[in-house]
Design a protein around this motif. Structure first.
Motif, PDB file in Angstrom:
ATOM      1  N   ARG A 155     -20.247  17.962  67.573  1.00 30.29           N
ATOM      2  CA  ARG A 155     -20.836  16.767  66.298  1.00 30.29           C
ATOM      3  C   ARG A 155     -20.438  17.351  65.238  1.00 30.29           C
ATOM      4  O   ARG A 155     -21.378  17.137  64.022  1.00 30.29           O
ATOM      5  N   ALA A 156     -18.842  17.194  65.068  1.00 34.62           N
ATOM      6  CA  ALA A 156     -18.708  16.884  64.461  1.00 34.62           C
ATOM      7  C   ALA A 156     -18.611  15.242  63.476  1.00 34.62           C
ATOM      8  O   ALA A 156     -19.071  14.563  63.256  1.00 34.62           O
ATOM      9  N   LEU A 157     -18.241  15.958  62.018  1.00 35.94           N
ATOM     10  CA  LEU A 157     -18.775  14.754  60.187  1.00 35.94           C
ATOM     11  C   LEU A 157     -20.025  14.748  61.236  1.00 35.94           C
ATOM     12  O   LEU A 157     -20.777  13.547  60.251  1.00 35.94           O
ATOM     13  N   SER A 158     -21.842  15.046  61.398  1.00 36.91           N
ATOM     14  CA  SER A 158     -22.198  14.418  61.262  1.00 36.91           C
ATOM     15  C   SER A 158     -23.384  15.097  60.116  1.00 36.91           C
ATOM     16  O   SER A 158     -24.060  13.730  59.359  1.00 36.91           O
ATOM     17  N   ASN A 159     -22.913  15.817  59.434  1.00 34.66           N
ATOM     18  CA  ASN A 159     -23.027  16.121  57.763  1.00 34.66           C
ATOM     19  C   ASN A 159     -21.873  15.272  57.055  1.00 34.66           C
ATOM     20  O   ASN A 159     -20.679  15.186  57.202  1.00 34.66           O
ATOM     21  N   PRO A 160     -22.370  13.705  56.212  1.00 34.51           N
ATOM     22  CA  PRO A 160     -21.504  13.442  55.790  1.00 34.51           C
ATOM     23  C   PRO A 160     -21.155  13.998  54.464  1.00 34.51           C
ATOM     24  O   PRO A 160     -19.478  13.355  54.388  1.00 34.51           O
ATOM     25  N   LEU A 161     -20.788  14.814  54.531  1.00 31.80           N
ATOM     26  CA  LEU A 161     -20.218  15.820  52.680  1.00 31.80           C
ATOM     27  C   LEU A 161     -19.440  16.362  53.907  1.00 31.80           C
ATOM     28  O   LEU A 161     -18.165  16.347  52.850  1.00 31.80           O
ATOM     29  N   ASP A 162     -18.898  16.300  55.139  1.00 31.12           N
ATOM     30  CA  ASP A 162     -18.135  17.387  55.773  1.00 31.12           C
ATOM     31  C   ASP A 162     -16.842  16.202  55.381  1.00 31.12           C
ATOM     32  O   ASP A 162     -15.587  16.439  54.839  1.00 31.12           O
ATOM     33  N   VAL A 163     -16.912  14.719  55.292  1.00 33.83           N
ATOM     34  CA  VAL A 163     -16.240  13.619  55.359  1.00 33.83           C
ATOM     35  C   VAL A 163     -15.169  13.791  53.458  1.00 33.83           C
ATOM     36  O   VAL A 163     -14.182  13.124  53.324  1.00 33.83           O
ATOM     37  N   GLU A 164     -16.522  13.600  52.572  1.00 37.27           N
ATOM     38  CA  GLU A 164     -16.291  13.107  51.458  1.00 37.27           C
ATOM     39  C   GLU A 164     -15.198  14.791  51.007  1.00 37.27           C
ATOM     40  O   GLU A 164     -14.352  15.127  50.343  1.00 37.27           O
ATOM     41  N   ILE A 165     -15.726  16.109  51.878  1.00 35.36           N
ATOM     42  CA  ILE A 165     -14.676  17.366  51.035  1.00 35.36           C
ATOM     43  C   ILE A 165     -12.949  17.147  52.019  1.00 35.36           C
ATOM     44  O   ILE A 165     -12.511  17.105  51.143  1.00 35.36           O
ATOM     45  N   LEU A 166     -13.272  16.314  53.445  1.00 35.39           N
ATOM     46  CA  LEU A 166     -12.163  16.042  53.498  1.00 35.39           C
ATOM     47  C   LEU A 166     -11.148  15.466  53.026  1.00 35.39           C
ATOM     48  O   LEU A 166      -9.978  15.230  53.044  1.00 35.39           O
ATOM     49  N   VAL A 167     -11.944  14.151  52.200  1.00 34.46           N
ATOM     50  CA  VAL A 167     -11.282  12.928  51.239  1.00 34.46           C
ATOM     51  C   VAL A 167     -10.639  13.838  50.384  1.00 34.46           C
ATOM     52  O   VAL A 167      -9.383  13.289  50.063  1.00 34.46           O
ATOM     53  N   GLU A 168     -10.942  14.605  50.144  1.00 35.35           N
ATOM     54  CA  GLU A 168     -10.804  15.601  48.772  1.00 35.35           C
ATOM     55  C   GLU A 168      -9.663  16.467  49.044  1.00 35.35           C
ATOM     56  O   GLU A 168      -8.668  16.608  48.238  1.00 35.35           O
ATOM     57  N   PHE A 169      -9.500  16.751  50.570  1.00 37.12           N
ATOM     58  CA  PHE A 169      -8.385  17.522  51.028  1.00 37.12           C
ATOM     59  C   PHE A 169      -6.689  16.346  50.584  1.00 37.12           C
ATOM     60  O   PHE A 169      -6.053  17.341  50.612  1.00 37.12           O
TER      61      PHE A 169
END
Length: 627
Positions: A503-517
């Motif tokens: 269920r990877a990236l099912s929480n959309p905040l994961d995408v936001e964090i990875l963009v900051e990475f």
């Protein structure tokens, strides 16, 4: 060793396995303790039956048999082997192609363009410690304090109480003085022990290119440089390798907790699959196991007079619990499995460390003239560099990395992410039909992680510094917010492998964090002294600039696993979807305990192997305290 070289080793290992498997049909090692060829040699009963002969299972078995009073049987699904491709040093993930892993695939990931991914865990005596990247790292103090906080005050699951077990689990050896001096490798022995037969050692070579890569982090505001990797602090630091310094070979659970032992009360049987935990009412009394010999399946029941101990790992422990009647009642009923205890958390809360890419994102090619023209490197370092530009076989994936908190990664946006996480409707990001207790557990975790996003001592971002080609091949997400599931297939409950959904990236905040990475990784390469080496961005590419474009790159490029599955039988209060209590005993039954990575309620911000050793050491003491 290059990424391609590491994988070439895997291909060699796979080919070698064909010969090795046939050879081992006629010859096996002669250990002084009891290795059982087949089920006919089993005792009538054991005090403890341990399911899984991997990192945690062998550790606990060693500790429980030390006094000679308790009889222990370890049952391992994989083979007992003496492969040099395990005992000798394999860089990177070479061991993952060795043939000693489970052939499990995830379901298509809906947020990753329906891609599927391998779920790699060790299937061999020694478990994942036999095939991992040998990175000897532990998380920060907050990672382990977070576990106990979910039980309230007075919990023994915290950094202070786990540190003695980290020290007990490994024996630290000093790096070569010349290497340590040339590269400023520091250590503090107060964080390490010297009594274990699992060793934290060091290779005899480091790439000179590491120096400018490390120095560049000194130019980034807020980055700390802990004196020792075991100090429980986020930052940039050197860490050892699971390496026996005497024979310069992999140090893993089999070498440390099996091979050296001479005890007749410690039995091990390999190539044997446990299919079910047996109960008398609600007390675990043994297991049912099967072997296949010459196309014939042999079934055996093995009795345990004191406890059945599950150490099958975060993928197969929940599978075995569900097949045995412990798990979400609705799921078990759909599969035709009689429910012994309705435990909604079994197979839920699945976590792993996503990697942003499986190839180099950036390349830097420091030449000797770049490094030595105005440097203080010794003649020794220059000669080693000139002699062997690619490094020795004994060097794995490197021994230094950045483990950085969100205030460093995203000084201006991390507070916004934390606030969003606090105000989310958390149930919306879990699997449909998730039990309310599991939802409450997820909500409690997210509340803690929101505080961690604001902290300077919870690492969210990791970048390994390899020095041979470029700083790191992928940035690793150490505390993903999304949660997956590991469940039996209700249509084929007895299938060899369960259904794994990251269920990877099912929480959309994961995408936001990875963009900051990505933004931070660019800053590190192009806004520090590394810019002098003319780095070239390979992916996502210099034309990919907006947050929306970067988010699309994340979704098509991320790998949801660094092969650290955890959390599927979580140590949490039962009202928060917990499966085991603080003594690691399964709720609702007697005589059943879990000692592997599935009990971790939240991932540590580090490779999991060292933490699993510490959990196993603590588990052994918990078991012995009941004798």
């Amino acid at each position: 060793m290059s990424f391609f070289g590491q994988n070439f080793l895997g291909f060699i290992a796979a080919a070698a396995l064909i010969f090795e498997s046939s050879a081992w049909a006629f010859q096996r090692p002669q250990y002084e303790l009891r290795y059982l060829d087949d089920s006919s040699q089993l005792r009538v009963s054991y005090d403890y039956v341990i399911v899984g002969g991997g990192t945690s299972g062998l550790t606990v078995a060693d500790r429980l048999t030390e006094d000679g009073k308790s009889t222990v049987l370890v049952i391992e699904n994989g083979p007992l082997v003496e492969s040099p491709l395990i005992s000798e040093i394999m860089g990177g993930f070479g061991g993952m192609g060795s043939g000693y892993t489970y052939n499990t695939m995830s379901v298509p990931q809906s947020h990753l363009r329906n891609r599927t991914f391998p779920v790699l865990t060790g299937r061999v005596v020694g478990g994942s410690s036999a095939v991992n990247a040998m990175m000897t790292v532990r998380g920060t103090s907050e990672d382990y304090d977070r576990w106990g906080e979910l039980f309230g005050q007075g919990s023994s699951w915290n950094w202070k109480n786990l540190l003695p077990y980290f020290k007990k689990a490994l024996s630290f050896t000093l790096p070569d003085p010349l290497v340590a001096s040339a590269f400023n490798i520091t250590h503090d022995l107060q964080y390490w022990g010297n009594t274990s037969h699992i060793y934290a050692g060091w290779p005899s070579f480091q790439y000179p290119g590491l120096v400018p890569a490390i120095d560049a982090f000194r130019e980034v505001p807020g980055v700390e440089f802990p004196v020792d990797s075991g100090a429980g602090r986020a930052g940039v630091y050197w860490f050892p390798t699971f390496l026996d310094p005497k024979n310069v070979q992999r140090s893993y659970a089999k070498t440390g907790h099996y091979e050296r032992i001479n005890r007749t009360n410690y039995d091990l049987i390999a190539d044997t699959r446990v299919t079910k935990v047996l109960f008398d009412g609600r007390r675990a009394i043994g297991v049912s196991a099967q072997q296949t010999r010459l196309n014939t399946t042999l079934l055996s029941n093995v009795n345990a007079s004191k406890e059945v101990i599950l150490a099958a790992g975060a993928i197969h422990t929940p599978q075995l619990l569900q097949l045995s009647g412990l798990g979400p009642k609705k799921l078990l009923e759909s599969a035709g499995v009689q429910t012994i205890v309705d435990l909604p958390g079994v197979g839920q809360n699945f976590q792993d460390h996503p990697m942003l890419s499986t190839v180099q994102n950036f390349t830097i090619h420091p030449e000797p003239s770049d490094l030595f023209g105005e440097s203080n490197f010794s003649t020794w370092a220059q000669e080693v560099w000139a002699f062997n530009r690619t490094g020795p076989y004994s060097l794995g994936v490197g021994n230094v990395a950045a483990w950085l908190p969100m205030p460093v990664i995203s000084p201006t946006y991390h507070e916004t992410i934390a606030s969003k996480l606090e105000t989310q409707e958390h149930s919306a990001f879990l699997a449909p039909g998730t039990d309310p207790t599991v939802v409450e557990g997820y909500r409690a975790q997210m509340k803690n992680l929101a505080s961690s996003i604001r902290s300077n001592n919870t690492a969210f971002y990791s970048l390994s510094l390899t020095g041979s080609r470029a700083p790191g091949g992928a940035s690793v997400f150490l505390h993903p917010l999304s949660r997956g599931t590991v469940n039996i297939d209700v249509r084929k409950p007895n299938a060899t492998e369960p259904i794994v959904d990251y269920r990877a990236l099912s929480n959309p905040l994961d995408v936001e964090i990875l963009v900051e990475f990505i933004k931070f990784t660019r800053l590190y390469h192009f806004n520090t002294s590394l810019a002098a080496f003319n780095p070239k961005e390979i992916a996502p590419g210099e034309n990919v600039k907006s947050s929306e474009e970067l988010a699309a790159y994340v979704q098509r490029s991320i790998t949801p696993s660094e092969y650290h599955p955890s959390g599927t039988a979580a140590m949490l209060p039962r009202e928060l979807g917990g499966v085991v209590n603080e003594s690691l005993l399964v709720y609702g039954v007697d005589g059943l305990r879990i000692v592997d990575a599935s009990i971790m309620p939240t991932l540590p911000g580090a490779n999991t192997c060292q933490t699993v050793y510490a959990v196993a050491e603590k588990a052994a003491d918990l078991i012995k305290s009941r004798l």
